[in-house]
Write a protein that holds these residues in place. Structure first.
Motif, PDB file in Angstrom:
ATOM      1  N   ILE A   1      11.922 -16.532   3.874  1.00 44.19           N
ATOM      2  CA  ILE A   1      12.401 -16.137   5.204  1.00 44.19           C
ATOM      3  C   ILE A   1      12.514 -14.621   5.304  1.00 44.19           C
ATOM      4  O   ILE A   1      12.217 -14.016   6.341  1.00 44.19           O
ATOM      5  N   LEU A   2      12.945 -13.979   4.220  1.00 41.94           N
ATOM      6  CA  LEU A   2      13.042 -12.521   4.208  1.00 41.94           C
ATOM      7  C   LEU A   2      11.681 -11.883   4.454  1.00 41.94           C
ATOM      8  O   LEU A   2      11.587 -10.821   5.095  1.00 41.94           O
ATOM      9  N   SER A   3      10.611 -12.530   3.971  1.00 43.05           N
ATOM     10  CA  SER A   3       9.271 -11.994   4.220  1.00 43.05           C
ATOM     11  C   SER A   3       8.984 -11.933   5.715  1.00 43.05           C
ATOM     12  O   SER A   3       8.294 -11.017   6.188  1.00 43.05           O
ATOM     13  N   LEU A   4       9.504 -12.904   6.469  1.00 40.37           N
ATOM     14  CA  LEU A   4       9.333 -12.895   7.924  1.00 40.37           C
ATOM     15  C   LEU A   4      10.078 -11.730   8.561  1.00 40.37           C
ATOM     16  O   LEU A   4       9.599 -11.136   9.529  1.00 40.37           O
ATOM     17  N   VAL A   5      11.246 -11.415   8.029  1.00 37.59           N
ATOM     18  CA  VAL A   5      12.027 -10.289   8.546  1.00 37.59           C
ATOM     19  C   VAL A   5      11.252  -8.990   8.369  1.00 37.59           C
ATOM     20  O   VAL A   5      11.150  -8.170   9.295  1.00 37.59           O
ATOM     21  N   PHE A   6      10.665  -8.805   7.188  1.00 37.16           N
ATOM     22  CA  PHE A   6       9.877  -7.595   6.947  1.00 37.16           C
ATOM     23  C   PHE A   6       8.632  -7.567   7.822  1.00 37.16           C
ATOM     24  O   PHE A   6       8.228  -6.499   8.305  1.00 37.16           O
ATOM     25  N   ALA A   7       8.015  -8.726   8.029  1.00 38.56           N
ATOM     26  CA  ALA A   7       6.826  -8.784   8.883  1.00 38.56           C
ATOM     27  C   ALA A   7       7.175  -8.439  10.327  1.00 38.56           C
ATOM     28  O   ALA A   7       6.446  -7.691  10.994  1.00 38.56           O
ATOM     29  N   ALA A   8       8.290  -8.969  10.806  1.00 38.27           N
ATOM     30  CA  ALA A   8       8.709  -8.671  12.172  1.00 38.27           C
ATOM     31  C   ALA A   8       9.038  -7.189  12.332  1.00 38.27           C
ATOM     32  O   ALA A   8       8.661  -6.554  13.332  1.00 38.27           O
ATOM     33  N   ALA A   9       9.718  -6.635  11.336  1.00 40.85           N
ATOM     34  CA  ALA A   9      10.080  -5.217  11.396  1.00 40.85           C
ATOM     35  C   ALA A   9       8.839  -4.335  11.355  1.00 40.85           C
ATOM     36  O   ALA A   9       8.713  -3.365  12.119  1.00 40.85           O
ATOM     37  N   GLY A  10       7.890  -4.663  10.459  1.00 42.97           N
ATOM     38  CA  GLY A  10       6.670  -3.871  10.368  1.00 42.97           C
ATOM     39  C   GLY A  10       5.825  -3.950  11.617  1.00 42.97           C
ATOM     40  O   GLY A  10       5.249  -2.945  12.061  1.00 42.97           O
ATOM     41  N   SER A  11       5.745  -5.134  12.199  1.00 48.57           N
ATOM     42  CA  SER A  11       4.958  -5.310  13.424  1.00 48.57           C
ATOM     43  C   SER A  11       5.587  -4.564  14.589  1.00 48.57           C
ATOM     44  O   SER A  11       4.887  -3.900  15.368  1.00 48.57           O
TER      45      SER A  11
ATOM     46  N   TRP B   1       4.680   7.748  12.320  1.00 48.47           N
ATOM     47  CA  TRP B   1       5.716   6.996  11.612  1.00 48.47           C
ATOM     48  C   TRP B   1       5.518   5.494  11.751  1.00 48.47           C
ATOM     49  O   TRP B   1       5.899   4.726  10.861  1.00 48.47           O
ATOM     50  N   ASN B   2       4.926   5.080  12.869  1.00 53.78           N
ATOM     51  CA  ASN B   2       4.685   3.641  13.049  1.00 53.78           C
ATOM     52  C   ASN B   2       3.738   3.100  11.986  1.00 53.78           C
ATOM     53  O   ASN B   2       3.897   1.972  11.494  1.00 53.78           O
ATOM     54  N   LEU B   3       2.747   3.911  11.612  1.00 53.64           N
ATOM     55  CA  LEU B   3       1.774   3.472  10.616  1.00 53.64           C
ATOM     56  C   LEU B   3       2.410   3.375   9.227  1.00 53.64           C
ATOM     57  O   LEU B   3       2.156   2.429   8.477  1.00 53.64           O
ATOM     58  N   LEU B   4       3.230   4.342   8.899  1.00 51.70           N
ATOM     59  CA  LEU B   4       3.903   4.327   7.605  1.00 51.70           C
ATOM     60  C   LEU B   4       4.877   3.148   7.520  1.00 51.70           C
ATOM     61  O   LEU B   4       4.934   2.443   6.503  1.00 51.70           O
ATOM     62  N   ALA B   5       5.626   2.919   8.589  1.00 48.71           N
ATOM     63  CA  ALA B   5       6.590   1.817   8.595  1.00 48.71           C
ATOM     64  C   ALA B   5       5.883   0.470   8.525  1.00 48.71           C
ATOM     65  O   ALA B   5       6.347  -0.452   7.836  1.00 48.71           O
ATOM     66  N   CYS B   6       4.755   0.351   9.209  1.00 47.61           N
ATOM     67  CA  CYS B   6       4.012  -0.906   9.183  1.00 47.61           C
ATOM     68  C   CYS B   6       3.460  -1.172   7.786  1.00 47.61           C
ATOM     69  O   CYS B   6       3.559  -2.299   7.273  1.00 47.61           O
ATOM     70  N   ALA B   7       2.881  -0.157   7.161  1.00 47.57           N
ATOM     71  CA  ALA B   7       2.360  -0.318   5.801  1.00 47.57           C
ATOM     72  C   ALA B   7       3.473  -0.727   4.838  1.00 47.57           C
ATOM     73  O   ALA B   7       3.277  -1.577   3.959  1.00 47.57           O
ATOM     74  N   THR B   8       4.657  -0.141   5.016  1.00 51.50           N
ATOM     75  CA  THR B   8       5.800  -0.502   4.175  1.00 51.50           C
ATOM     76  C   THR B   8       6.201  -1.951   4.409  1.00 51.50           C
ATOM     77  O   THR B   8       6.476  -2.702   3.456  1.00 51.50           O
ATOM     78  N   GLY B   9       6.233  -2.361   5.679  1.00 49.33           N
ATOM     79  CA  GLY B   9       6.574  -3.741   6.004  1.00 49.33           C
ATOM     80  C   GLY B   9       5.598  -4.733   5.404  1.00 49.33           C
ATOM     81  O   GLY B   9       5.995  -5.801   4.914  1.00 49.33           O
ATOM     82  N   ILE B  10       4.312  -4.383   5.424  1.00 51.71           N
ATOM     83  CA  ILE B  10       3.292  -5.257   4.838  1.00 51.71           C
ATOM     84  C   ILE B  10       3.538  -5.443   3.351  1.00 51.71           C
ATOM     85  O   ILE B  10       3.503  -6.566   2.825  1.00 51.71           O
ATOM     86  N   GLN B  11       3.800  -4.347   2.658  1.00 47.31           N
ATOM     87  CA  GLN B  11       3.973  -4.437   1.214  1.00 47.31           C
ATOM     88  C   GLN B  11       5.262  -5.172   0.838  1.00 47.31           C
ATOM     89  O   GLN B  11       5.288  -5.923  -0.144  1.00 47.31           O
ATOM     90  N   LEU B  12       6.312  -4.990   1.618  1.00 45.88           N
ATOM     91  CA  LEU B  12       7.549  -5.721   1.346  1.00 45.88           C
ATOM     92  C   LEU B  12       7.367  -7.207   1.620  1.00 45.88           C
ATOM     93  O   LEU B  12       7.899  -8.059   0.899  1.00 45.88           O
TER      94      LEU B  12
END
Length: 207
Positions: A37-47, A57-68
Motif C-alpha cells: 500500500i505504501l508503494s501506492l502512496v509513493f506512486a500517487a505522490a510522484g504522479s 522539480w517535478n521531474l526530480l520528485a517524480c523520479a524519486t517517487g518511481i524509485q521509492l
C-alpha cells in the motif's frame, strides 16, 4: 485451474542492502501488505508532483517517487517470503497496487507532455502485459515476466526520461526527452503484449 505462484526474478533481491532493508522492515513490524500500500502512496505522490510542481522539480520528485515505489515492490515480497510474513490476501496486494501505480505514473506522464492519449495508451498496454502474464498462469504455465517493456523496464525508462529531462529543461527549456520516453514505453508495452502472447501460444502448442 490454480495459478502458479508468481515472483518476478530480480537480481537486487539477493543484495546485502535489500536484505538489510527487508530485515529492518520486519523488525519494525511492517507487513508485506502494508508496504504494498505504501508503494501506492509513493506512486500517487510522484504522479502528482509531475503534474503540479514547477519544472524541473517535478521531474526530480517524480523520479524519486518511481524509485521509492520500486523499492516497496522489492521489499514487500522479501518481507512476505524471506521474512515469513505472508498473508492469505498477499497475492492481491502484490498485483492490484502495481496496476494502479503503473496507471498513475503513465497517465500523468501523458498529461505532463501534453499528449494525454499517449499516456492512456501506455497505461492500457502496461495493464495488458500483466493481464496476459496472469492469463498464462491460469493455463498452468509459469508466469512470464519477459520484456522488452516489463514493469522494471517501463519504470527505468520513465526515471531516465525524468532525470535526463532535467538537463534538457535547464539547457533549452524543452521536454523532448520525456516525450521520447513516453513513446518508448507505450510502443514497448504493446510489443511486450505480443511477445508474451506468442510465448504462451508456443507453450500451449508444445503440450
Amino acid at each position: 485451474m490454480n495459478t502458479p505462484e508468481a515472483r518476478r526474478p530480480l537480481a537486487s533481491r539477493s543484495t546485502r542492502w535489500a536484505a538489510f532493508i527487508a530485515g529492518a522492515a520486519v523488525r519494525a513490524g511492517f507487513t508485506a501488505d502494508g508496504i504494498s500500500i505504501l508503494s501506492l502512496v509513493f506512486a500517487a505522490a510522484g504522479s502528482a508532483a509531475l503534474l503540479y510542481l514547477p519544472q524541473p522539480w517535478n521531474l526530480l520528485a517524480c523520479a524519486t517517487g518511481i524509485q521509492l515505489r520500486l523499492l516497496c515492490n522489492l521489499i514487500d515480497g522479501m518481507v512476505a517470503v524471506e521474512g515469513g510474513k505472508k498473508s492469505k490476501v498477499g497475492v492481491l496486494y502484490n498485483e492490484v497496487p502495481d496496476r494502479v501505480a503503473d496507471s498513475m505514473f503513465l497517465v500523468a506522464l501523458g498529461y505532463a507532455i501534453g499528449i494525454p492519449w499517449l499516456g492512456w495508451l501506455a497505461a492500457l498496454a502496461a495493464a495488458d502485459t500483466a493481464f496476459i502474464r496472469v492469463v498464462g498462469g491460469t493455463f498452468g504455465l509459469p508466469q512470464d515476466f519477459r520484456g522488452p517493456m516489463a514493469k522494471q523496464h517501463r519504470m527505468a525508462v520513465m526515471t531516465a526520461g525524468c532525470l535526463l529531462g532535467i538537463g534538457e529543461y535547464l539547457w533549452n527549456g524543452g521536454h523532448y526527452i520525456l516525450k521520447a520516453a513516453a513513446w518508448v514505453i507505450a510502443v514497448g508495452a504493446v510489443v511486450t503484449c505480443g511477445t508474451r502472447i506468442r510465448a504462451i501460444a508456443a507453450q500451449l502448442k508444445a503440450r
